[in-house]
Design a protein around this motif. Structure first.
Motif, PDB file in Angstrom:
ATOM      1  N   MET A  63     -16.616   9.765  -3.085  1.00  0.00           N
ATOM      2  CA  MET A  63     -16.476  10.809  -2.063  1.00  0.00           C
ATOM      3  C   MET A  63     -15.492  11.892  -2.511  1.00  0.00           C
ATOM      4  SD  MET A  63     -16.436   8.148   1.109  1.00  0.00           S
ATOM      5  CE  MET A  63     -16.178   9.190   2.515  1.00  0.00           C
ATOM      6  N   GLY A  64     -14.866  11.714  -3.670  1.00  0.00           N
ATOM      7  CA  GLY A  64     -14.031  12.774  -4.221  1.00  0.00           C
ATOM      8  C   GLY A  64     -12.539  12.538  -4.130  1.00  0.00           C
ATOM      9  N   CYS A  65     -12.114  11.354  -3.675  1.00  0.00           N
ATOM     10  CA  CYS A  65     -10.667  11.098  -3.571  1.00  0.00           C
ATOM     11  C   CYS A  65     -10.016  11.250  -4.950  1.00  0.00           C
ATOM     12  CB  CYS A  65     -10.409   9.695  -3.029  1.00  0.00           C
ATOM     13  SG  CYS A  65     -10.749   9.571  -1.273  1.00  0.00           S
ATOM     14  N   HIS A  66      -8.818  11.855  -4.955  1.00  0.00           N
ATOM     15  CA  HIS A  66      -8.110  12.065  -6.210  1.00  0.00           C
ATOM     16  C   HIS A  66      -7.385  10.814  -6.678  1.00  0.00           C
ATOM     17  CE1 HIS A  66      -8.363  16.124  -4.290  1.00  0.00           C
ATOM     18  NE2 HIS A  66      -8.833  16.396  -5.479  1.00  0.00           N
ATOM     19  N   SER A  67      -7.029   9.971  -5.729  1.00  0.00           N
ATOM     20  CA  SER A  67      -6.404   8.694  -6.078  1.00  0.00           C
ATOM     21  C   SER A  67      -6.706   7.712  -4.959  1.00  0.00           C
ATOM     22  CB  SER A  67      -4.888   8.851  -6.289  1.00  0.00           C
ATOM     23  OG  SER A  67      -4.253   9.131  -5.058  1.00  0.00           O
ATOM     24  N   LEU A  68      -6.347   6.462  -5.207  1.00  0.00           N
ATOM     25  CA  LEU A  68      -6.609   5.399  -4.229  1.00  0.00           C
ATOM     26  C   LEU A  68      -5.303   4.708  -3.878  1.00  0.00           C
ATOM     27  CD1 LEU A  68      -9.721   3.756  -5.932  1.00  0.00           C
ATOM     28  CD2 LEU A  68      -9.735   5.410  -4.038  1.00  0.00           C
ATOM     29  N   ALA A  69      -5.317   4.036  -2.741  1.00  0.00           N
ATOM     30  CA  ALA A  69      -4.164   3.216  -2.383  1.00  0.00           C
ATOM     31  C   ALA A  69      -4.640   1.972  -1.657  1.00  0.00           C
ATOM     32  CB  ALA A  69      -3.205   3.995  -1.485  1.00  0.00           C
ATOM     33  N   ILE A  70      -3.871   0.919  -1.844  1.00  0.00           N
ATOM     34  CA  ILE A  70      -4.105  -0.289  -1.058  1.00  0.00           C
ATOM     35  C   ILE A  70      -3.081  -0.254   0.062  1.00  0.00           C
ATOM     36  CG2 ILE A  70      -4.199  -2.803  -1.076  1.00  0.00           C
ATOM     37  CD1 ILE A  70      -4.468  -2.375  -4.267  1.00  0.00           C
ATOM     38  N   LYS A  71      -3.587  -0.181   1.275  1.00  0.00           N
ATOM     39  CA  LYS A  71      -2.713  -0.053   2.445  1.00  0.00           C
ATOM     40  C   LYS A  71      -2.606  -1.411   3.105  1.00  0.00           C
ATOM     41  CE  LYS A  71      -2.938   2.302   6.967  1.00  0.00           C
ATOM     42  NZ  LYS A  71      -1.511   2.345   7.272  1.00  0.00           N
ATOM     43  N   ASP A  72      -1.471  -2.075   2.848  1.00  0.00           N
ATOM     44  CA  ASP A  72      -1.254  -3.432   3.367  1.00  0.00           C
ATOM     45  C   ASP A  72      -0.338  -3.321   4.580  1.00  0.00           C
ATOM     46  OD1 ASP A  72      -0.924  -6.175   3.656  1.00  0.00           O
ATOM     47  OD2 ASP A  72       0.643  -6.269   2.115  1.00  0.00           O
ATOM     48  N   MET A  73      -0.918  -2.869   5.683  1.00  0.00           N
ATOM     49  CA  MET A  73      -0.117  -2.536   6.861  1.00  0.00           C
ATOM     50  C   MET A  73       0.571  -3.742   7.487  1.00  0.00           C
ATOM     51  SD  MET A  73      -3.590  -2.247   7.066  1.00  0.00           S
ATOM     52  CE  MET A  73      -4.860  -3.327   7.727  1.00  0.00           C
ATOM     53  N   SER A  74       0.015  -4.944   7.267  1.00  0.00           N
ATOM     54  CA  SER A  74       0.615  -6.137   7.861  1.00  0.00           C
ATOM     55  C   SER A  74       1.523  -6.891   6.897  1.00  0.00           C
ATOM     56  CB  SER A  74      -0.484  -7.093   8.342  1.00  0.00           C
ATOM     57  OG  SER A  74      -1.343  -6.438   9.230  1.00  0.00           O
ATOM     58  N   GLY A  75       1.560  -6.453   5.637  1.00  0.00           N
ATOM     59  CA  GLY A  75       2.414  -7.140   4.666  1.00  0.00           C
ATOM     60  C   GLY A  75       1.922  -8.540   4.347  1.00  0.00           C
ATOM     61  N   ILE A  76       0.607  -8.674   4.174  1.00  0.00           N
ATOM     62  CA  ILE A  76       0.032  -9.995   3.927  1.00  0.00           C
ATOM     63  C   ILE A  76      -0.659 -10.081   2.567  1.00  0.00           C
ATOM     64  CG2 ILE A  76      -0.301 -10.514   6.369  1.00  0.00           C
ATOM     65  CD1 ILE A  76      -3.229  -9.655   6.024  1.00  0.00           C
ATOM     66  N   LEU A  77      -0.519  -9.025   1.771  1.00  0.00           N
ATOM     67  CA  LEU A  77      -1.214  -8.969   0.477  1.00  0.00           C
ATOM     68  C   LEU A  77      -0.475  -9.834  -0.549  1.00  0.00           C
ATOM     69  CD1 LEU A  77      -3.268  -7.663  -1.523  1.00  0.00           C
ATOM     70  CD2 LEU A  77      -1.736  -5.695  -1.652  1.00  0.00           C
ATOM     71  N   PRO A  78      -1.082 -10.921  -1.016  1.00  0.00           N
ATOM     72  CA  PRO A  78      -0.402 -11.776  -2.001  1.00  0.00           C
ATOM     73  C   PRO A  78      -0.333 -11.078  -3.357  1.00  0.00           C
ATOM     74  CG  PRO A  78      -2.273 -12.918  -0.947  1.00  0.00           C
ATOM     75  CD  PRO A  78      -2.403 -11.456  -0.645  1.00  0.00           C
ATOM     76  N   PRO A  79       0.759 -11.330  -4.117  1.00  0.00           N
ATOM     77  CA  PRO A  79       0.910 -10.666  -5.418  1.00  0.00           C
ATOM     78  C   PRO A  79      -0.308 -10.801  -6.322  1.00  0.00           C
ATOM     79  CG  PRO A  79       2.931 -11.819  -4.835  1.00  0.00           C
ATOM     80  CD  PRO A  79       1.933 -12.156  -3.763  1.00  0.00           C
ATOM     81  N   ALA A  80      -0.870 -11.999  -6.426  1.00  0.00           N
ATOM     82  CA  ALA A  80      -1.987 -12.196  -7.360  1.00  0.00           C
ATOM     83  C   ALA A  80      -3.209 -11.378  -6.941  1.00  0.00           C
ATOM     84  CB  ALA A  80      -2.350 -13.683  -7.443  1.00  0.00           C
ATOM     85  N   VAL A  81      -3.409 -11.237  -5.638  1.00  0.00           N
ATOM     86  CA  VAL A  81      -4.550 -10.452  -5.151  1.00  0.00           C
ATOM     87  C   VAL A  81      -4.298  -8.958  -5.402  1.00  0.00           C
ATOM     88  CG1 VAL A  81      -5.963  -9.882  -3.142  1.00  0.00           C
ATOM     89  CG2 VAL A  81      -5.088 -12.210  -3.420  1.00  0.00           C
ATOM     90  N   ALA A  82      -3.045  -8.546  -5.220  1.00  0.00           N
ATOM     91  CA  ALA A  82      -2.702  -7.150  -5.504  1.00  0.00           C
ATOM     92  C   ALA A  82      -3.031  -6.818  -6.954  1.00  0.00           C
ATOM     93  CB  ALA A  82      -1.219  -6.899  -5.218  1.00  0.00           C
ATOM     94  N   ALA A  83      -2.672  -7.735  -7.861  1.00  0.00           N
ATOM     95  CA  ALA A  83      -2.939  -7.504  -9.289  1.00  0.00           C
ATOM     96  C   ALA A  83      -4.441  -7.396  -9.543  1.00  0.00           C
ATOM     97  CB  ALA A  83      -2.337  -8.644 -10.115  1.00  0.00           C
ATOM     98  N   GLN A  84      -5.222  -8.273  -8.914  1.00  0.00           N
ATOM     99  CA  GLN A  84      -6.684  -8.211  -9.090  1.00  0.00           C
ATOM    100  C   GLN A  84      -7.247  -6.891  -8.570  1.00  0.00           C
ATOM    101  OE1 GLN A  84      -8.409 -11.543  -7.047  1.00  0.00           O
ATOM    102  NE2 GLN A  84      -7.499 -13.046  -8.399  1.00  0.00           N
ATOM    103  N   LEU A  85      -6.748  -6.474  -7.401  1.00  0.00           N
ATOM    104  CA  LEU A  85      -7.259  -5.233  -6.798  1.00  0.00           C
ATOM    105  C   LEU A  85      -6.902  -4.023  -7.665  1.00  0.00           C
ATOM    106  CD1 LEU A  85      -6.496  -5.831  -3.001  1.00  0.00           C
ATOM    107  CD2 LEU A  85      -8.749  -5.687  -4.083  1.00  0.00           C
ATOM    108  N   VAL A  86      -5.636  -3.968  -8.119  1.00  0.00           N
ATOM    109  CA  VAL A  86      -5.209  -2.827  -8.929  1.00  0.00           C
ATOM    110  C   VAL A  86      -6.035  -2.747 -10.211  1.00  0.00           C
ATOM    111  CG1 VAL A  86      -3.307  -1.910 -10.327  1.00  0.00           C
ATOM    112  CG2 VAL A  86      -2.868  -2.693  -7.990  1.00  0.00           C
ATOM    113  N   LYS A  87      -6.165  -3.877 -10.873  1.00  0.00           N
ATOM    114  CA  LYS A  87      -6.937  -3.886 -12.130  1.00  0.00           C
ATOM    115  C   LYS A  87      -8.382  -3.499 -11.880  1.00  0.00           C
ATOM    116  CE  LYS A  87      -4.345  -7.260 -14.824  1.00  0.00           C
ATOM    117  NZ  LYS A  87      -4.098  -8.688 -14.767  1.00  0.00           N
ATOM    118  N   GLY A  88      -8.981  -4.104 -10.866  1.00  0.00           N
ATOM    119  CA  GLY A  88     -10.392  -3.847 -10.570  1.00  0.00           C
ATOM    120  C   GLY A  88     -10.641  -2.401 -10.178  1.00  0.00           C
TER     121      GLY A  88
END
Ligand code: CO
Length: 494
Positions: free
Chosen positions: A170-195
């Motif tokens: 859709m044209g976004c210049h960058s992406l972000a993972i918005k973990d509004m509840s603070g429940i994102l585990p470190p290992a999942v964050a790493a998978q998401l960032v890499k992917g």
């Protein structure tokens, strides 16, 4: 580009999310301005200064014009890009607005000095984001597509990455993972960032809350996985339900090849000392419950900004002893409503429905806004709505489920808004129109110089007087069965 060799960038959230999460969004522009030049000098990649609940709070509680705030902060901190949080088609409200109103809002915000738009939708529905993303791109500003992180049987690493690819398309210049509840585990964050980096090639920012104590570890894992930036605040408007403190994050990164070396510890301390004073000034809006780290959130998934108000609301409803029941009911309501992520406005709606389910019995008092989620008026839910809940919503509302996105069917709104602001005696500017579209009474009051902290509008049906800052509509909402508007609901939980 090999991100892993670059120092990690910090965006600072103290002037938006920091005080929204820990002090009910009550920091005033006057309290912000003395610190803005120091924040500008500190070396942050961005300053989040606007959007989210700040626009509502400026008008409703602080007697301020939010656009004036943005201009003043931009002038006081001109070197660092300013960020705002934009709820897609809902702008900074809770219902969908016509495309021309979204476009006018983005133009005004860009003109007032916002550089980076964090654009999200509570349901991660791309159709709710496309107008806002297009408008930001057309205004020449940076569109950052936000992926709302949540956990449910229908949310997987693959599904989030797939959504990221859609945002990139859709044209976004960058992406972000918005973990509004603070429940994102470190290992999942790493998978998401890499992917996400692999599939889109875009920079990825991680935005989390330290509510459950995960955020700093999650940031570290994301940084090692090649994230472009993380978002930090400054104590005492940091940690707990807000972002991790900047100095703490720097200490955690010592020896890490991506540790930034340009931050001046003394300058950060100077900013902190000033903020300590402001935190005390806002004492009536702060609570130890939001300052502490509590892994309860991992079960309930209630975002920090919501927790901050929720405990007060339950107290006001004489339901302090039912907090545990309501928190459990939130999980059930969420599943029944298609596993929607809990983030404004769905967090408020699900929270309110859970409260009513506990107080009156399940679905005995079906909030119109919750019905609207079931009927698809907020967009496509990630999972299916429970069939019996959908049937009930159709029967009670006498409506059929919606299949076409609001952005495709709402007629243009600006001509009518121009007429309305003229009638109300306000300036016929786009700024006045877009504020009026979202907050008509408060906008009128501000332009007429009548802004005051609102007193309860209705006679009090409950014997307990509410705290001064709590809106009156909470009690109205609970005593009125079926006769409430969506706005009345959300006013209860800013
Ligand atoms: Co946040």
């Amino acid at each position: 580009m090999n991100q892993a060799k670059h120092p990690i960038r910090f965006n600072n959230t103290v002037l938006r999310d920091g005080h929204q999460s820990l002090a009910a969004t009550r920091m005033s522009t006057a309290q912000m301005l003395p610190i803005a030049p120091l924040l500008d000098k500190a070396g942050f990649a961005g300053l989040e200064t606007w959007g989210g609940a700040t626009i509502d709070s400026c008008l409703r509680f602080l007697g301020e014009n939010p656009f004036d705030r943005l201009r003043a902060l931009k002038q006081a901190a001109p070197q660092t890009p300013h960020l705002m949080l934009l709820r897609g088609q809902n702008i900074v409200q809770y219902t969908a607005f016509p495309n021309d109103v979204v476009e006018a809002f983005v133009r005004c915000t860009s003109d007032a000095g916002c550089d980076i738009f964090r654009i999200f939708d509570a349901l991660n529905d791309p159709e709710n984001l496309q107008t806002a993303i297009r408008a930001v791109i057309e205004s020449g500003r940076h569109a950052r597509g936000e992926i709302c992180y949540t956990q449910s049987p229908v949310h997987t690493v693959e599904s989030f990455i797939e959504f990221g690819v859609q945002l990139a398309d859709m044209g976004c210049h960058s992406l972000a993972i918005k973990d509004m509840s603070g429940i994102l585990p470190p290992a999942v964050a790493a998978q998401l960032v890499k992917g996400l980096r692999k599939k889109t090639g875009l920079g990825v920012t991680v935005h989390s809350h330290d509510t459950a104590g995960l955020a700093a570890a999650t940031y570290l894992a994301a940084i090692d996985a090649g994230a472009d930036a993380v978002e930090t605040s400054i104590a005492p408007f940091a940690n707990g339900t807000a972002q991790p403190d900047t100095a703490r994050m720097l200490a955690l990164l010592a020896g890490n090849p991506r540790c930034p070396d340009h931050f001046d510890g003394e300058l950060l301390m100077e900013i902190r000392q000033y903020l300590e004073k402001i935190y005390l000034e806002l004492a009536e809006f702060t609570t130890p419950a939001n300052e502490r780290t509590d892994a309860d959130i991992l079960v309930y998934q209630v975002p920090g900004g919501m927790l901050s108000n929720f405990r007060n609301q339950l107290k006001e409803l004489n339901m302090s002893d039912r907090v545990g029941d309501v928190m459990k009911e939130i999980h059930y309501v969420r599943e029944a409503l298609g596993w929607i992520p809990l983030v404004t406005p769905t967090s408020q709606i699900v929270g309110m429905q859970a409260m009513m389910n506990v107080k009156f019995g399940r679905w005995k008092n079906f909030a119109p806004a919750a019905m609207d989620i079931a009927l698809g008026k907020f967009g496509r839910t990630p999972g299916p709505i429970h069939p019996e809940v959908l049937k009930l919503a159709c029967e009670l509302s006498k409506q059929e489920p919606v299949t076409t996105n609001a952005s495709k069917v709402l007629p243009p709104g600006m001509p009518e808004l121009r007429r309305k602001v003229a009638e109300a005696g306000l300036p016929e500017t786009d700024e006045a129109c877009v504020l009026y579209a979202m907050f008509p009474q408060q906008t009128s009051a501000w332009f007429k110089g009548e802004s005051v902290i609102p007193a309860p509008a209705a006679p009090k049906p409950a014997p307990q007087a509410p705290p001064a800052a709590a809106p009156a509509s909470v009690r109205r909402m609970v005593v009125t069965v079926g006769g409430i508007t969506r706005n009345a609901i959300v006013e209860t939980l800013p």
